[in-house]
Design a protein around this motif. Sequence first.
Motif, PDB file in Angstrom:
ATOM      1  N   ARG A  72     -41.872   2.094 -22.512  1.00 42.24           N
ATOM      2  CA  ARG A  72     -43.129   2.476 -22.996  1.00 42.24           C
ATOM      3  C   ARG A  72     -42.967   3.627 -24.018  1.00 42.24           C
ATOM      4  NH1 ARG A  72     -44.845   1.786 -17.552  1.00 42.24           N
ATOM      5  NH2 ARG A  72     -45.808  -0.220 -17.246  1.00 42.24           N
ATOM      6  N   ALA A  73     -42.229   4.649 -23.570  1.00 42.97           N
ATOM      7  CA  ALA A  73     -41.950   5.906 -24.332  1.00 42.97           C
ATOM      8  C   ALA A  73     -41.416   5.415 -25.658  1.00 42.97           C
ATOM      9  CB  ALA A  73     -41.199   6.771 -23.720  1.00 42.97           C
ATOM     10  N   LEU A  74     -40.164   4.401 -25.766  1.00 37.32           N
ATOM     11  CA  LEU A  74     -39.564   3.892 -26.906  1.00 37.32           C
ATOM     12  C   LEU A  74     -40.609   3.568 -27.905  1.00 37.32           C
ATOM     13  CD1 LEU A  74     -36.877   3.164 -28.144  1.00 37.32           C
ATOM     14  CD2 LEU A  74     -36.960   1.065 -27.019  1.00 37.32           C
ATOM     15  N   TYR A  75     -41.428   2.553 -27.288  1.00 43.26           N
ATOM     16  CA  TYR A  75     -42.386   1.738 -28.093  1.00 43.26           C
ATOM     17  C   TYR A  75     -43.382   2.744 -28.727  1.00 43.26           C
ATOM     18  CZ  TYR A  75     -40.376  -2.682 -28.184  1.00 43.26           C
ATOM     19  OH  TYR A  75     -39.451  -3.676 -28.477  1.00 43.26           O
ATOM     20  N   ALA A  76     -43.779   3.903 -27.853  1.00 40.72           N
ATOM     21  CA  ALA A  76     -44.948   4.772 -28.429  1.00 40.72           C
ATOM     22  C   ALA A  76     -44.236   5.817 -29.330  1.00 40.72           C
ATOM     23  CB  ALA A  76     -45.403   5.704 -26.862  1.00 40.72           C
ATOM     24  N   HIS A  77     -42.926   5.784 -29.476  1.00 39.44           N
ATOM     25  CA  HIS A  77     -42.253   6.638 -30.609  1.00 39.44           C
ATOM     26  C   HIS A  77     -42.100   7.978 -30.026  1.00 39.44           C
ATOM     27  CE1 HIS A  77     -40.963   8.308 -34.505  1.00 39.44           C
ATOM     28  NE2 HIS A  77     -40.687   6.895 -34.673  1.00 39.44           N
ATOM     29  N   ASP A  78     -41.956   8.105 -28.743  1.00 40.81           N
ATOM     30  CA  ASP A  78     -42.016   9.466 -28.001  1.00 40.81           C
ATOM     31  C   ASP A  78     -40.655   9.815 -27.817  1.00 40.81           C
ATOM     32  OD1 ASP A  78     -42.521  11.772 -26.276  1.00 40.81           O
ATOM     33  OD2 ASP A  78     -44.048  10.914 -25.418  1.00 40.81           O
ATOM     34  N   ALA A  79     -39.848  10.350 -28.685  1.00 40.86           N
ATOM     35  CA  ALA A  79     -38.547  10.743 -28.575  1.00 40.86           C
ATOM     36  C   ALA A  79     -38.084  11.635 -27.221  1.00 40.86           C
ATOM     37  CB  ALA A  79     -37.780  11.342 -29.723  1.00 40.86           C
ATOM     38  N   ALA A  80     -39.072  12.537 -26.914  1.00 38.72           N
ATOM     39  CA  ALA A  80     -38.796  13.557 -25.867  1.00 38.72           C
ATOM     40  C   ALA A  80     -38.947  12.886 -24.553  1.00 38.72           C
ATOM     41  CB  ALA A  80     -39.703  14.669 -25.941  1.00 38.72           C
ATOM     42  N   ARG A  81     -40.096  11.997 -24.555  1.00 31.82           N
ATOM     43  CA  ARG A  81     -40.218  11.362 -23.211  1.00 31.82           C
ATOM     44  C   ARG A  81     -39.054  10.353 -22.729  1.00 31.82           C
ATOM     45  NH1 ARG A  81     -42.033  11.176 -18.316  1.00 31.82           N
ATOM     46  NH2 ARG A  81     -43.262   9.407 -17.723  1.00 31.82           N
ATOM     47  N   PHE A  82     -38.834   9.553 -24.003  1.00 35.05           N
ATOM     48  CA  PHE A  82     -37.616   8.535 -23.694  1.00 35.05           C
ATOM     49  C   PHE A  82     -36.173   9.355 -23.233  1.00 35.05           C
ATOM     50  CE2 PHE A  82     -34.062   6.203 -25.614  1.00 35.05           C
ATOM     51  CZ  PHE A  82     -34.156   5.055 -25.277  1.00 35.05           C
ATOM     52  N   THR A  83     -36.125  10.598 -23.920  1.00 30.92           N
ATOM     53  CA  THR A  83     -34.546  11.274 -23.721  1.00 30.92           C
ATOM     54  C   THR A  83     -34.811  11.397 -22.046  1.00 30.92           C
ATOM     55  OG1 THR A  83     -34.619  12.086 -25.744  1.00 30.92           O
ATOM     56  CG2 THR A  83     -33.408  13.317 -23.914  1.00 30.92           C
ATOM     57  N   GLU A  84     -36.252  12.128 -21.720  1.00 29.33           N
ATOM     58  CA  GLU A  84     -36.427  12.477 -20.269  1.00 29.33           C
ATOM     59  C   GLU A  84     -36.387  11.532 -19.303  1.00 29.33           C
ATOM     60  OE1 GLU A  84     -40.265  13.586 -17.663  1.00 29.33           O
ATOM     61  OE2 GLU A  84     -40.119  14.282 -19.750  1.00 29.33           O
ATOM     62  N   LEU A  85     -36.759  10.215 -19.717  1.00 29.11           N
ATOM     63  CA  LEU A  85     -36.683   8.962 -18.714  1.00 29.11           C
ATOM     64  C   LEU A  85     -35.583   8.403 -18.741  1.00 29.11           C
ATOM     65  CD1 LEU A  85     -40.301   7.687 -19.536  1.00 29.11           C
ATOM     66  CD2 LEU A  85     -39.711   8.532 -17.586  1.00 29.11           C
ATOM     67  N   THR A  86     -34.821   8.660 -19.625  1.00 26.58           N
ATOM     68  CA  THR A  86     -33.201   7.907 -19.754  1.00 26.58           C
ATOM     69  C   THR A  86     -32.319   8.891 -18.972  1.00 26.58           C
ATOM     70  OG1 THR A  86     -32.765   8.701 -22.111  1.00 26.58           O
ATOM     71  CG2 THR A  86     -33.661   6.342 -21.626  1.00 26.58           C
TER      72      THR A  86
END
Length: 178
Positions: A136-150
């Motif tokens: 979801r963060a990836l598709y929302a273009h939310d790099a900070a959240r994607f980094t946190e979640l991975t």
Amino acid sequence: MPMESCTVFAGDTWIATGSAEAVREAIRALDMHDDIGTLLVFDDVTGRQIDLDMRPDEPARPRGRPRMGVVSGEVTLLPRHWEWLRAQPGGASAALRRLVDAARQQGVSGTAARDAAYHFLSAMAGNRAGYEEAIRALYAHDAARFTELTETLPVDVRDHARDLAAAWFASEPPVAAA
């Protein structure tokens, strides 16, 4: 068209990245007596899992014009497209080659990078905690959240997913539909 780069993992461990031949050599160099896990090979442009032919390369008779390495193919276009191509300097074939070369030089588009990260993560982390939120963060273009979640993914999987997604996060955010 040969793939430009691929990556092989043994379980969650990165083994090699490079041309198909370089990855084949890295796989052949592995000690198969060790319990290295399942080997998975991914196309770095699409992020999709691929089958890599491990048979030794055999000299093959080249197709097309041997001197130039040209291989004929078939292209279906509308009459107006053929008309435009024929009017270009060097004719239709030269114009198509220039268009393809220009597109290849532009590199991977943002959406292609996003899709590659998605395909890779689906194969490598689809059953792990936090996967859906990371997508979801990836598709929302939310790099900070994607980094946190991975962050909780195995380090090699995490780093490769982030590398694949980098062009997506470097691109302009998508415009929300009205």
